[in-house]
Enzyme design. Structure first.
Site, PDB file in Angstrom:
ATOM      1  N   CYS A 136     -33.840 -38.663  29.628  1.00 14.62           N
ATOM      2  CA  CYS A 136     -33.283 -37.520  30.358  1.00 14.62           C
ATOM      3  C   CYS A 136     -32.073 -37.914  31.213  1.00 14.62           C
ATOM      4  CB  CYS A 136     -34.349 -36.832  31.198  1.00 14.62           C
ATOM      5  SG  CYS A 136     -35.338 -37.931  32.207  1.00 14.62           S
ATOM      6  N   HIS A 137     -31.903 -39.205  31.492  1.00 14.81           N
ATOM      7  CA  HIS A 137     -30.717 -39.637  32.233  1.00 14.81           C
ATOM      8  C   HIS A 137     -29.445 -39.448  31.409  1.00 14.81           C
ATOM      9  CE1 HIS A 137     -31.963 -43.237  29.971  1.00 14.81           C
ATOM     10  NE2 HIS A 137     -30.690 -43.586  29.981  1.00 14.81           N
TER      11      HIS A 137
END
Length: 174
Positions: A136-137
């Site tokens: 998700c980064h």
């Protein structure tokens, strides 16, 4: 929560440059991870705990190699049972975003084939049960980094994206 139908979970902790990172691995694969305490992960899973270093060994080794700059593609199996519907489609599409790249919230919505609007993608990223391996980064806003709820927040996201070469190091990183 997951129903405990004969399923078990083994935990491990990996020391990382962005803080201690907990892993929860079922017989199927990595089911949860993050900067939360082992207790918080265990409560969310509701599975019987076993002490099984062999079960967690691949995920631990891969995360250590990732943080050492030696791994770009995770082979650790993922147990997707905590997710369903649009959330599952979005996170599976996210799992395919390559190391060193990023997509916007809108691009991830399109890649997933879901009808989730960009704002909804942000909510799904914030509730991602398997950060780093389901990266998700690597999801950014069209006008900047966007948010991040893991570790130390946006600073952890910036560190991860710099580590992967997507962002250039700043003077603070030298």
């Amino acid at each position: 929560m997951m129903a405990a139908q004969g399923q078990t979970v083994a935990f491990a902790e990996v020391a990382t440059p962005v803080g201690p990172f907990e892993l929860a691995v079922t017989e199927i694969g990595l089911v949860a991870s993050g900067w939360a305490s082992r207790g918080r992960l265990a409560d969310r899973l509701d599975l019987a705990e076993v002490h099984d270093a062999d079960r967690t060994a691949l995920a631990v080794a891969e995360l250590n190699a990732y943080f050492a700059g030696e791994l770009k593609v995770f082979m650790t199996p993922v147990d997707w049972r905590l997710m369903s519907g649009s959330r599952l489609r979005v996170l599976r599409a996210l799992h395919e975003v390559p190391y060193g790249t990023a997509v916007t919230y809108g691009e991830l919505a399109a890649r997933s084939g879901s009808n989730v609007p960009a704002r909804g993608i942000g909510s799904i990223m914030g509730s991602n049960p398997i950060p780093i391996i389901v990266p998700c980064h690597r999801v950014v806003a069209g006008n900047g980094l966007g948010g991040f709820s893991g570790g130390e927040g946006v600073e952890t996201k910036r560190w991860l994206l710099t580590h992967e070469g997507y962002l250039q190091p700043t003077l603070l990183d030298l």
